[in-house]
Design an enzyme around this catalytic site. Structure first.
Site, PDB file in Angstrom:
ATOM      1  N   THR A 131       0.652  -1.146  -0.119  1.00  0.00           N
ATOM      2  CA  THR A 131       0.092   0.124  -0.008  1.00  0.00           C
ATOM      3  C   THR A 131       0.728   1.337   0.102  1.00  0.00           C
ATOM      4  O   THR A 131       2.021   1.298   0.701  1.00  0.00           O
ATOM      5  CB  THR A 131      -0.979   0.007   1.312  1.00  0.00           C
ATOM      6  OG1 THR A 131      -1.439   1.242   1.524  1.00  0.00           O
ATOM      7  CG2 THR A 131      -0.097  -0.202   2.469  1.00  0.00           C
TER       8      THR A 131
ATOM      9  N   TYR B 182      -1.364  -0.044  10.228  1.00  0.00           N
ATOM     10  CA  TYR B 182      -1.637  -0.481   8.843  1.00  0.00           C
ATOM     11  C   TYR B 182      -0.457  -0.604   8.091  1.00  0.00           C
ATOM     12  O   TYR B 182       0.158  -1.509   7.634  1.00  0.00           O
ATOM     13  CB  TYR B 182      -3.148   0.050   8.137  1.00  0.00           C
ATOM     14  CG  TYR B 182      -3.163  -0.363   6.667  1.00  0.00           C
ATOM     15  CD1 TYR B 182      -3.354  -1.662   6.462  1.00  0.00           C
ATOM     16  CD2 TYR B 182      -3.072   0.555   5.728  1.00  0.00           C
ATOM     17  CE1 TYR B 182      -3.480  -2.056   5.310  1.00  0.00           C
ATOM     18  CE2 TYR B 182      -3.138   0.325   4.468  1.00  0.00           C
ATOM     19  CZ  TYR B 182      -3.389  -1.233   4.052  1.00  0.00           C
ATOM     20  OH  TYR B 182      -3.666  -1.515   2.937  1.00  0.00           O
TER      21      TYR B 182
HETATM   22  N1  UFG Z   1     -12.834  10.966   2.688  1.00  0.00           N
HETATM   23  C1  UFG Z   1     -13.951  12.143   2.984  1.00  0.00           C
HETATM   24  N2  UFG Z   1     -15.198  11.786   3.410  1.00  0.00           N
HETATM   25  C2  UFG Z   1     -15.299  10.344   3.446  1.00  0.00           C
HETATM   26  C3  UFG Z   1     -14.553   9.330   3.312  1.00  0.00           C
HETATM   27  C4  UFG Z   1     -13.442   9.894   3.060  1.00  0.00           C
HETATM   28  O1  UFG Z   1     -13.493  13.334   2.875  1.00  0.00           O
HETATM   29  O2  UFG Z   1     -16.688  10.113   4.053  1.00  0.00           O
HETATM   30  C5  UFG Z   1     -11.667  11.392   2.281  1.00  0.00           C
HETATM   31  C6  UFG Z   1     -10.435  11.104   3.342  1.00  0.00           C
HETATM   32  O3  UFG Z   1     -10.318  11.939   4.322  1.00  0.00           O
HETATM   33  C7  UFG Z   1      -9.289  10.802   2.171  1.00  0.00           C
HETATM   34  C8  UFG Z   1     -10.000  10.446   0.897  1.00  0.00           C
HETATM   35  O4  UFG Z   1     -11.121  10.965   1.165  1.00  0.00           O
HETATM   36  O5  UFG Z   1      -8.740  12.142   2.295  1.00  0.00           O
HETATM   37  C9  UFG Z   1     -10.006   9.300   0.572  1.00  0.00           C
HETATM   38  O6  UFG Z   1     -10.257   8.369   1.715  1.00  0.00           O
HETATM   39  P1  UFG Z   1     -10.492   6.907   1.647  1.00  0.00           P
HETATM   40  O7  UFG Z   1     -11.008   6.586   3.073  1.00  0.00           O
HETATM   41  O8  UFG Z   1     -11.303   6.438   0.610  1.00  0.00           O
HETATM   42  O9  UFG Z   1      -9.026   6.191   1.210  1.00  0.00           O
HETATM   43  P2  UFG Z   1      -7.619   6.397   1.989  1.00  0.00           P
HETATM   44  O10 UFG Z   1      -6.895   7.364   0.939  1.00  0.00           O
HETATM   45  O11 UFG Z   1      -7.800   6.852   3.287  1.00  0.00           O
HETATM   46  O12 UFG Z   1      -7.023   4.923   2.091  1.00  0.00           O
HETATM   47  C10 UFG Z   1      -6.870   4.092   1.044  1.00  0.00           C
HETATM   48  C11 UFG Z   1      -6.829   2.754   1.150  1.00  0.00           C
HETATM   49  C12 UFG Z   1      -6.114   2.466   2.428  1.00  0.00           C
HETATM   50  C13 UFG Z   1      -4.592   2.734   2.324  1.00  0.00           C
HETATM   51  C14 UFG Z   1      -4.553   4.084   1.590  1.00  0.00           C
HETATM   52  C15 UFG Z   1      -3.019   4.385   1.160  1.00  0.00           C
HETATM   53  O13 UFG Z   1      -8.238   2.654   1.773  1.00  0.00           O
HETATM   54  O14 UFG Z   1      -6.113   0.919   2.473  1.00  0.00           O
HETATM   55  O15 UFG Z   1      -5.390   4.415   0.402  1.00  0.00           O
HETATM   56  O16 UFG Z   1      -2.744   5.640   1.254  1.00  0.00           O
HETATM   57  F1  UFG Z   1      -3.604   2.595   3.081  1.00  0.00           F
END
Ligand code: UFG
Length: 324
Positions: free
Chosen positions: A117, A141
Site C-alpha cells: 500500500t 496498517y
Molecule cells: N474522505 C472524506 N469523506 C469520507 C471518506 C473519505 O472526505 O466520507 C476523504 C479522506 O479523508 C481521504 C480521501 O477521502 O482524504 C480518501 O479516503 P479513503 O478512506 O477512501 O481512502 P484512503 O486514502 O484513506 O485509504 C486508501 C486505502 C487504504 C490505504 C491508503 C493508502 O483504503 O487501505 O489508501 O494511502 F492504506
C-alpha cells in the site's frame, strides 16, 4: 504456470483479479475465510474456505490443486481501525502472513504476489511517490505491510521465495459487467460513500478537512481502477516467473484529484445532486498521495485503461444494482 491460489480472493480487489485470471486462461483457486469477503463475488470459481493462519489446511489446498503461485489479498485495511486495534492488524497482516509464507516454503511454492500500500510511505516528501521514496509509515496498517515487505526480502535471500510487491494507491471502481464490486461493512472509502449519497442511501457526504495545503483545501488522492490493478497483478506474476526475480511496483494513475473534485465529478457522471457537508480532518490522512508508476509502465508494460469518469461510471453501475 496456471494454478494460482488467491488468498482473500472473495474480497474487493481479490475477486476482480480472480475474474481476470480466469478470463486470461489461468486456473484461480480462491482461499478465503469469508470474514470480510463474499461468496457471491466468486461464483463459478474453485473455492476453499479457510483461514490465512491455518498452515495445515493451506498445505492440503496447495497439494490438492497443484498450486504454483500465491496472490495474497487477505488483509485488514482500515487505517483508523489499525490505530485503535494494532494487535489485530499485526496478527492478521504480519503473523498470519508469515505462516502462509512458511507453508509456501515447506511446500516448494516459489512465487508470491503481495498487496502492499501507499500507506507504507507515510507523509510524502516528494510530489509523486516512486518506489525509491523513503518508507516511514505513520500508522499500524502501513507498518504491518512494510514489515512483510522486509520479511519478503529475507525469505528471498534465505529460501529463494520470489515476490512481487504491489503498492496500491486508492483502489476504486467495479467490473464493467456490474456483477462484482466494492462492498465493505462498514464502508469508509470515499467513492462508495459518495455514490451511496447519490443513490439516496445516505443523507450526505462529509468532506474530512478543508484546510489542507491543496488547491481547494481538501485532500488529494490518486484513484486507480480495480481492473487496472488486476492487470498489474497478472503482468507482475508473469514477469516474476520469466525473470525469476523479486521486484516492487507502485500502482496508481499518476494523477491526483481533490475530494471536492471527486464529488463534483460524481454529481456530473451520475446526474444526481446530494448534500455535501464539511467536517474536521480525519486522523492519519496525508494531504496528498499521488503515485509515480513509471516503473510499472516501463518494466511490466502496464497501462491504466480507466480514468476518473470511467471509475465513477463503473462504481455507479455497481452501486445501483449491487447484489452484496
Ligand atoms: N474522505 C472524506 N469523506 C469520507 C471518506 C473519505 O472526505 O466520507 C476523504 C479522506 O479523508 C481521504 C480521501 O477521502 O482524504 C480518501 O479516503 P479513503 O478512506 O477512501 O481512502 P484512503 O486514502 O484513506 O485509504 C486508501 C486505502 C487504504 C490505504 C491508503 C493508502 O483504503 O487501505 O489508501 O494511502 F492504506
Amino acid at each position: 504456470m496456471k494454478n494460482i491460489l488467491v488468498v482473500g480472493g472473495a474480497g474487493y480487489i481479490g475477486s476482480h483479479c480472480v475474474k481476470m485470471l480466469k478470463e486470461r486462461g489461468y486456473n484461480p483457486v480462491v482461499y478465503d475465510n469469508l470474514s470480510k469477503g463474499h461468496r457471491a463475488a466468486v461464483r463459478g470459481i474453485k473455492f476453499e474456505k479457510g483461514d490465512l493462519g491455518d498452515k495445515k489446511k493451506l498445505a492440503r489446498v496447495f497439494k490438492k490443486h497443484d498450486i504454483e503461485a500465491v496472490m495474497h489479498f487477505a488483509a485488514f485495511i482500515e487505517v483508523g481501525e489499525s490505530v485503535k486495534e494494532p494487535a489485530r492488524y499485526y496478527n492478521n497482516n504480519i503473523v498470519k502472513v508469515i505462516s502462509l509464507l512458511d507453508a509456501m516454503v515447506e511446500n516448494g511454492i516459489k512465487y508470491f504476489v503481495f498487496s502492499s500500500t501507499a500507506a507504507t510511505f507515510g507523509e510524502p516528501v516528494e510530489p509523486k511517490i516512486s518506489e525509491a521514496h523513503p518508507q516511514n509509515p505513520i500508522n499500524p496498517y502501513g507498518q504491518s505491510k512494510l514489515m512483510v515487505e522486509k520479511v519478503l526480502k529475507d525469505y528471498d535471500k534465505a529460501y529463494g521465495l520470489k515476490s512481487s510487491v504491489l503498492r496500491y494507491f486508492n483502489a476504486a471502481g467495479a467490473d464493467d459487467g456490474g456483477k462484482i464490486g466494492e462492498s465493505h461493512t462498514p464502508e469508509t472509502h470515499l467513492l462508495p460513500i459518495i455514490l451511496q449519497a447519490a443513490a439516496g442511501k445516505r443523507e450526505s457526504i462529509k468532506i474530512f478537512g478543508t484546510d489542507y495545503p491543496t488547491k481547494d483545501g481538501s485532500c488529494v488522492r490518486d484513484f486507480v481502477h480495480v481492473n487496472d490493478l488486476s492487470s498489474a497483478h497478472i503482468l507482475a506474476l508473469e514477469k516474476m516467473a520469466r525473470s525469476g526475480e523479486s521486484d516492487d511496483f507502485n500502482l496508481g494513475s499518476g494523477e491526483g484529484f481533490t475530494v471536492k473534485e471527486v464529488i463534483e465529478s460524481a454529481k456530473r457522471v451520475t446526474g444526481r445532486d446530494f448534500k455535501v457537508e464539511t467536517a474536521a480532518r480525519r486522523a492519519g490522512d496525508p494531504a496528498v498521495l499521488v503515485a509515480d508508476s513509471a516503473k510499472a509502465k516501463r518494466v511490466l508494460g502496464w497501462e491504466t485503461l480507466y480514468n476518473l469518469d470511467k471509475i465513477i461510471k463503473t462504481a455507479w453501475r455497481w452501486e445501483q444494482k449491487r447484489r452484496y
